[in-house]
Scaffold this motif. Sequence first.
Motif, PDB file in Angstrom:
ATOM      1  N   UNK A   1       0.806  -1.149   0.038  1.00 34.52           N
ATOM      2  CA  UNK A   1       0.069  -0.096   0.051  1.00 34.52           C
ATOM      3  C   UNK A   1       0.783   1.257   0.030  1.00 34.52           C
ATOM      4  N   UNK A   2       0.377   2.079  -0.813  1.00 35.04           N
ATOM      5  CA  UNK A   2       1.163   3.495  -0.844  1.00 35.04           C
ATOM      6  C   UNK A   2       0.256   4.543  -0.660  1.00 35.04           C
ATOM      7  N   UNK A   3       0.657   5.570  -0.545  1.00 35.38           N
ATOM      8  CA  UNK A   3      -0.155   6.912  -0.321  1.00 35.38           C
ATOM      9  C   UNK A   3      -0.842   7.072  -1.844  1.00 35.38           C
ATOM     10  N   UNK A   4      -2.084   7.350  -1.848  1.00 34.82           N
ATOM     11  CA  UNK A   4      -2.849   7.369  -3.205  1.00 34.82           C
ATOM     12  C   UNK A   4      -3.461   6.106  -3.399  1.00 34.82           C
ATOM     13  N   UNK A   5      -3.110   4.964  -2.796  1.00 36.02           N
ATOM     14  CA  UNK A   5      -3.947   3.768  -3.334  1.00 36.02           C
ATOM     15  C   UNK A   5      -5.437   3.852  -2.982  1.00 36.02           C
ATOM     16  N   UNK A   6      -5.867   4.574  -2.123  1.00 34.41           N
ATOM     17  CA  UNK A   6      -7.274   4.616  -1.753  1.00 34.41           C
ATOM     18  C   UNK A   6      -7.912   5.764  -2.351  1.00 34.41           C
ATOM     19  N   UNK A   7      -7.278   6.492  -3.106  1.00 39.80           N
ATOM     20  CA  UNK A   7      -7.734   7.633  -3.820  1.00 39.80           C
ATOM     21  C   UNK A   7      -7.822   8.813  -3.097  1.00 39.80           C
ATOM     22  N   UNK A   8      -7.504   8.656  -1.734  1.00 40.04           N
ATOM     23  CA  UNK A   8      -7.594  10.037  -1.058  1.00 40.04           C
ATOM     24  C   UNK A   8      -6.580  11.041  -1.623  1.00 40.04           C
ATOM     25  N   UNK A   9      -6.872  12.249  -1.060  1.00 41.06           N
ATOM     26  CA  UNK A   9      -6.115  13.431  -1.538  1.00 41.06           C
ATOM     27  C   UNK A   9      -4.488  13.256  -0.916  1.00 41.06           C
ATOM     28  N   UNK A  10      -4.405  12.889   0.284  1.00 41.29           N
ATOM     29  CA  UNK A  10      -3.108  12.951   0.729  1.00 41.29           C
ATOM     30  C   UNK A  10      -2.324  14.277   1.041  1.00 41.29           C
ATOM     31  N   UNK A  11      -3.064  15.190   1.388  1.00 44.02           N
ATOM     32  CA  UNK A  11      -2.668  16.471   1.385  1.00 44.02           C
ATOM     33  C   UNK A  11      -2.488  16.610   2.937  1.00 44.02           C
ATOM     34  N   UNK A  12      -2.739  15.808   4.051  1.00 44.86           N
ATOM     35  CA  UNK A  12      -2.573  15.866   5.453  1.00 44.86           C
ATOM     36  C   UNK A  12      -1.687  14.644   5.973  1.00 44.86           C
ATOM     37  N   UNK A  13      -0.507  15.220   6.359  1.00 49.26           N
ATOM     38  CA  UNK A  13       0.508  14.102   6.926  1.00 49.26           C
ATOM     39  C   UNK A  13      -0.146  13.080   8.058  1.00 49.26           C
ATOM     40  N   UNK A  14      -0.995  13.826   8.936  1.00 42.85           N
ATOM     41  CA  UNK A  14      -1.385  12.981   9.971  1.00 42.85           C
ATOM     42  C   UNK A  14      -2.397  11.972   9.580  1.00 42.85           C
ATOM     43  N   UNK A  15      -3.224  12.242   8.419  1.00 48.18           N
ATOM     44  CA  UNK A  15      -4.198  11.258   7.851  1.00 48.18           C
ATOM     45  C   UNK A  15      -3.525  10.208   7.098  1.00 48.18           C
TER      46      UNK A  15
ATOM     47  N   UNK B   1       1.054  17.561  16.109  1.00 51.99           N
ATOM     48  CA  UNK B   1       1.303  18.108  14.670  1.00 51.99           C
ATOM     49  C   UNK B   1       0.093  18.811  14.114  1.00 51.99           C
ATOM     50  N   UNK B   2      -1.052  18.093  14.249  1.00 48.63           N
ATOM     51  CA  UNK B   2      -2.298  18.833  13.940  1.00 48.63           C
ATOM     52  C   UNK B   2      -2.608  20.110  14.534  1.00 48.63           C
ATOM     53  N   UNK B   3      -2.150  20.397  15.763  1.00 47.18           N
ATOM     54  CA  UNK B   3      -2.326  21.452  16.627  1.00 47.18           C
ATOM     55  C   UNK B   3      -1.388  22.591  16.269  1.00 47.18           C
ATOM     56  N   UNK B   4      -0.286  22.167  15.859  1.00 49.21           N
ATOM     57  CA  UNK B   4       0.822  22.986  15.521  1.00 49.21           C
ATOM     58  C   UNK B   4       1.285  23.575  14.238  1.00 49.21           C
ATOM     59  N   UNK B   5       0.293  23.264  13.173  1.00 51.59           N
ATOM     60  CA  UNK B   5       0.820  23.501  12.065  1.00 51.59           C
ATOM     61  C   UNK B   5      -0.653  23.819  11.122  1.00 51.59           C
ATOM     62  N   UNK B   6      -0.318  24.748  10.152  1.00 50.89           N
ATOM     63  CA  UNK B   6      -1.460  24.713   9.240  1.00 50.89           C
ATOM     64  C   UNK B   6      -1.505  23.792   8.159  1.00 50.89           C
ATOM     65  N   UNK B   7      -2.456  23.979   7.208  1.00 54.95           N
ATOM     66  CA  UNK B   7      -2.797  23.068   6.317  1.00 54.95           C
ATOM     67  C   UNK B   7      -1.504  22.924   5.217  1.00 54.95           C
ATOM     68  N   UNK B   8      -0.900  24.250   5.140  1.00 53.45           N
ATOM     69  CA  UNK B   8       0.159  23.995   3.972  1.00 53.45           C
ATOM     70  C   UNK B   8       1.210  23.228   4.640  1.00 53.45           C
ATOM     71  N   UNK B   9       1.602  23.375   6.066  1.00 49.51           N
ATOM     72  CA  UNK B   9       2.575  22.385   6.661  1.00 49.51           C
ATOM     73  C   UNK B   9       2.175  21.011   6.624  1.00 49.51           C
ATOM     74  N   UNK B  10       1.097  20.720   6.741  1.00 48.07           N
ATOM     75  CA  UNK B  10       0.517  19.303   6.929  1.00 48.07           C
ATOM     76  C   UNK B  10       0.578  18.814   5.461  1.00 48.07           C
ATOM     77  N   UNK B  11       0.344  19.707   4.404  1.00 44.60           N
ATOM     78  CA  UNK B  11       0.505  19.035   3.044  1.00 44.60           C
ATOM     79  C   UNK B  11       1.903  19.103   2.484  1.00 44.60           C
ATOM     80  N   UNK B  12       2.839  19.825   2.923  1.00 46.26           N
ATOM     81  CA  UNK B  12       4.316  19.802   2.725  1.00 46.26           C
ATOM     82  C   UNK B  12       4.804  18.379   3.310  1.00 46.26           C
ATOM     83  N   UNK B  13       4.533  18.272   4.593  1.00 49.73           N
ATOM     84  CA  UNK B  13       5.095  17.068   5.439  1.00 49.73           C
ATOM     85  C   UNK B  13       4.515  15.695   4.439  1.00 49.73           C
TER      86      UNK B  13
END
Length: 196
Positions: free
Chosen positions: A7-21, A135-147
């Motif tokens: 399994x890799x990121x994207x296999x389930x068609x999720x956007x994967x723009x949130x490192x925690x998810x 992580x979720x509390x300490x960063x914004x959506x841009x940071x989550x996406x970059x990670x």
Amino acid sequence: MSDLQTPQAGDDRSRDDDVVSLLMRQHGDIRNLFDEVEATSGEERRDAFRRLVRLLAVHETAEEEVVHPFVRRSVDGGQQIVEDRLAEEREAKEMLAALDEMDPDGPDFLPQLITLRRDVQMHARAEERYEFTHIRRSTDVTGLAAMAKAIKAAEAMAPTRPHPGVESGVKNMALGPVAALMDRTKDTVRKAMGRS
């Protein structure tokens, strides 16, 4: 030999723009692969175990390069949180390397795998509680996406199984192909994050 699909990121068609998810889904994939290794035998078990080795190696290495540095910098008590997770990861890597040397159908394999599974699940719960929440509390959506992008870059480059003979450093020689895979993943994560 069967196709070793991990399994890799994207296999389930999720956007994967949130490192925690993304990492939470990978924790689920890891649990599923443990189930598969335990439920199979012979070549199926070998293939499932190789996929488990690959996913654990890539996942933990990416966390070491992306998640842990963020937690060290951004979370009160982050240094201790990371040191605790690194100690757990070190033990798991050693157990994984020992399992990689065993016959998956041998009498010692399954008991050792079950011990590794218990330790990996405790480690995942600690990450979720002490790192992911912060992580979720300490960063914004841009940071989550970059990670998330850095984690995905690591996964995209990883081979389908460890390859002996590409180890670097004395410590890596002891861990063999698992360590070689981790080294290649670290290099890719650093490149994706714009670090050398």
